[in-house]
Design a protein around this motif. Structure first.
Motif, PDB file in Angstrom:
ATOM      1  N   ALA A   1       0.831  -1.204   0.000  1.00  0.00           N
ATOM      2  CA  ALA A   1       0.000   0.000   0.000  1.00  0.00           C
ATOM      3  C   ALA A   1       0.866   1.255   0.000  1.00  0.00           C
ATOM      4  O   ALA A   1       0.548   2.251  -0.662  1.00  0.00           O
ATOM      5  N   ARG A   2       1.948   1.195   0.725  1.00  0.00           N
ATOM      6  CA  ARG A   2       2.876   2.329   0.757  1.00  0.00           C
ATOM      7  C   ARG A   2       3.512   2.526  -0.615  1.00  0.00           C
ATOM      8  O   ARG A   2       3.728   3.651  -1.058  1.00  0.00           O
ATOM      9  N   ARG A   3       3.832   1.415  -1.261  1.00  0.00           N
ATOM     10  CA  ARG A   3       4.396   1.493  -2.616  1.00  0.00           C
ATOM     11  C   ARG A   3       3.423   2.201  -3.554  1.00  0.00           C
ATOM     12  O   ARG A   3       3.810   3.117  -4.296  1.00  0.00           O
TER      13      ARG A   3
ATOM     14  N   ARG B   1       4.180   5.867  -5.262  1.00  0.00           N
ATOM     15  CA  ARG B   1       4.251   5.954  -6.726  1.00  0.00           C
ATOM     16  C   ARG B   1       3.214   6.933  -7.273  1.00  0.00           C
ATOM     17  O   ARG B   1       3.498   7.719  -8.177  1.00  0.00           O
ATOM     18  N   ALA B   2       2.012   6.887  -6.712  1.00  0.00           N
ATOM     19  CA  ALA B   2       0.976   7.802  -7.178  1.00  0.00           C
ATOM     20  C   ALA B   2       1.376   9.253  -6.911  1.00  0.00           C
ATOM     21  O   ALA B   2       1.193  10.133  -7.760  1.00  0.00           O
ATOM     22  N   ALA B   3       1.958   9.499  -5.728  1.00  0.00           N
ATOM     23  CA  ALA B   3       2.366  10.865  -5.385  1.00  0.00           C
ATOM     24  C   ALA B   3       3.482  11.365  -6.285  1.00  0.00           C
ATOM     25  O   ALA B   3       3.572  12.573  -6.553  1.00  0.00           O
ATOM     26  N   LEU B   4       4.339  10.455  -6.768  1.00  0.00           N
ATOM     27  CA  LEU B   4       5.474  10.840  -7.617  1.00  0.00           C
ATOM     28  C   LEU B   4       5.153  10.766  -9.106  1.00  0.00           C
ATOM     29  O   LEU B   4       6.017  11.076  -9.939  1.00  0.00           O
TER      30      LEU B   4
ATOM     31  N   ASP C   1       3.163  -0.239 -12.932  1.00  0.00           N
ATOM     32  CA  ASP C   1       3.975  -1.284 -13.567  1.00  0.00           C
ATOM     33  C   ASP C   1       5.289  -0.770 -14.144  1.00  0.00           C
ATOM     34  O   ASP C   1       6.025  -1.523 -14.791  1.00  0.00           O
ATOM     35  N   GLU C   2       5.638   0.498 -13.924  1.00  0.00           N
ATOM     36  CA  GLU C   2       6.896   1.028 -14.446  1.00  0.00           C
ATOM     37  C   GLU C   2       8.078   0.509 -13.642  1.00  0.00           C
ATOM     38  O   GLU C   2       8.069   0.564 -12.413  1.00  0.00           O
ATOM     39  N   PRO C   3       9.125   0.005 -14.301  1.00  0.00           N
ATOM     40  CA  PRO C   3      10.332  -0.397 -13.573  1.00  0.00           C
ATOM     41  C   PRO C   3      11.093   0.833 -13.082  1.00  0.00           C
ATOM     42  O   PRO C   3      11.307   1.781 -13.847  1.00  0.00           O
TER      43      PRO C   3
ATOM     44  N   GLY D   1       9.024   4.826   2.377  1.00  0.00           N
ATOM     45  CA  GLY D   1       8.061   4.890   1.284  1.00  0.00           C
ATOM     46  C   GLY D   1       8.743   4.968  -0.062  1.00  0.00           C
ATOM     47  O   GLY D   1       8.319   4.330  -1.032  1.00  0.00           O
ATOM     48  N   ALA D   2       9.834   5.746  -0.144  1.00  0.00           N
ATOM     49  CA  ALA D   2      10.578   5.846  -1.396  1.00  0.00           C
ATOM     50  C   ALA D   2      11.172   4.497  -1.783  1.00  0.00           C
ATOM     51  O   ALA D   2      11.137   4.098  -2.951  1.00  0.00           O
ATOM     52  N   LEU D   3      11.729   3.772  -0.806  1.00  0.00           N
ATOM     53  CA  LEU D   3      12.288   2.445  -1.095  1.00  0.00           C
ATOM     54  C   LEU D   3      11.195   1.484  -1.542  1.00  0.00           C
ATOM     55  O   LEU D   3      11.427   0.640  -2.416  1.00  0.00           O
ATOM     56  N   ALA D   4      10.024   1.591  -0.961  1.00  0.00           N
ATOM     57  CA  ALA D   4       8.913   0.730  -1.378  1.00  0.00           C
ATOM     58  C   ALA D   4       8.546   0.962  -2.838  1.00  0.00           C
ATOM     59  O   ALA D   4       8.116   0.038  -3.540  1.00  0.00           O
TER      60      ALA D   4
END
Length: 405
Positions: free
Chosen positions: A192-194, A198-201, A206-208, A275-278
């Motif tokens: 969920a954190r991932r 990702r949404a915030a950034l 599915d992007e690597p 969160g960034a690492l996730a």
């Protein structure tokens, strides 16, 4: 109860600042592992984001609002603060704080005797020819060594740093190794954190993503990651760099020059490193100047595969303690294009080989548990030995051992 004043240059986001914030609650939590300790913190500059976090936990945070390295008016103010606090230990962090903090402590009547009062410094950032990301000069080294003699002990965050201190001329008996700490549960992978990060950034699910964390200075070689991203092998990937520093604008210009600005995210400093690492799929650490390699350990705690160049936290350990970390030495000579090709190929292989499945936390991370490192520091505060250090067989050597060149 041992009263400790931590003196640090500033309290914005950075490795030393995050370490202090991480350790303080555990130092305040007395148990059988270490004697009771109460701490206060003084920032030579303004408090910053990490200072606010520390203050929110109930630890007093003082600010001297120092104008720069040559603002000598900060010295008498620091002396008065130390005298009023009647501290048993003054513990300094980072170059400016070590210079001013040691002098102020001695002027305030704190001495290098044992068991207390004591003046202790932690050396977080001594590289090979660099200090805190900048090249060392004869003047910097001379001032460092002159003020080091005013203290009782210097704590090195790795055996590598201890060897560098010895090579500089610091007596081995005045150095103890207490590695940086990692709060592994705080970095446990959370889908969920991932998704939220990702949404915030603006990163699609599915992007690597190749990720990196650290201060934006040349020794971190984040420009190499941008060059690697521009190679065909990584044309579907994005690069997420977390951290801030003087090289930020230069990295943005390089990304534009290589035509990958839309795929490079310079996220700035953040309190949510977990969160960034996730949000990442592979962690990259191409730095050739490291004192510990905290970002690598945190990435391993998050279950990420890691590609790195230099990481004393791993290089000082027996083989096999971090199976998810792969070392890629720098190219021979000055072959920057060749380095970018090698990094691009290796990162692409990691992304293609199931890198998005998270691995178990390796033994290398468990060796750096925060409660244990806090206990080692607390024992040093009262003049005792710090205890064992990572980097040996099942029974590690003493941190007080002489580390010879």
């Amino acid at each position: 109860m041992t009263r400790v004043l931590h003196v640090i240059t500033g309290l914005e986001h950075g490795g030393a600042e995050r370490q202090l914030a991480l350790l303080l609650p555990h130092l305040h939590r007395p148990d059988a592992a270490h004697p009771p300790v109460t701490c206060e913190v003084v920032s030579l500059t303004r408090g910053g984001a990490v200072g606010a976090e520390i203050a929110a936990t109930g630890v007093p945070v003082h600010e001297l609002d120092m104008g720069g390295n040559r603002d000598l008016s900060a010295l008498p103010r620091l002396v008065r603060l130390i005298r009023r606090g009647r501290y048993d230990v003054v513990h300094t962090h980072l170059y400016r704080a070590c210079v001013y903090g040691r002098i102020a402590a001695r002027l305030a009547g704190i001495g290098p005797g044992r068991p207390a009062p004591r003046i202790i410094a932690t050396e977080h950032s001594l590289g090979d020819g660099h200090l805190e990301g900048r090249r060392t000069t004869r003047g910097v080294r001379a001032l460092y060594l002159a003020t080091e003699r005013l203290g009782s002990l210097t704590v090195a965050v790795s055996p590598t740093v201890a060897r560098r201190l010895h090579a500089w001329g610091v007596a081995p008996g005045r150095v103890a190794v207490v590695p940086n700490a990692v709060d592994a549960p705080a970095f446990a992978y959370d889908p969920a954190r991932r998704a939220a990060t990702r949404a915030a950034l603006g990163i699609a699910p599915d992007e690597p993503v190749v990720g990196a964390v650290g201060r934006l200075v040349p020794t971190k070689r984040f420009d190499l990651l941008i060059e690697a991203l521009a190679r065909p092998a990584l044309d579907a990937a994005r690069l997420l760099v977390v951290g801030d520093g003087p090289q930020r604008d230069g990295l943005a210009r390089l990304a534009a020059a290589r035509g990958v600005e839309g795929r490079v995210i310079l996220a700035g400093a953040t309190a949510d490193v977990a969160g960034a690492l996730a949000a990442m799929d592979v962690f990259a650490a191409p730095s050739v100047q490291e004192t510990f390699g905290l970002g690598v350990l945190e990435a391993l705690a998050a279950g990420l595969p890691v590609l790195y160049t230099t990481c004393p936290a791993l290089d000082d350990l027996p083989p096999g303690e971090a199976p998810g970390a792969r070392r890629l030495p720098p190219a021979a000579g000055d072959d920057a294009p060749g380095d970018a090709d090698r990094w691009s190929a290796r990162l692409a292989r990691l992304l293609a080989s199931g890198a998005r499945t998270r691995a178990a936390v390796p033994p290398a991370v468990a060796r750096h548990a925060v409660a244990e490192q806090a206990a080692r520091l607390a024992r040093l505060y009262t003049g005792g030995p710090a205890g064992g250090q990572p980097g040996g067989a099942d029974r590690p050597p003493s941190t007080r051992e002489v580390i010879s060149t």
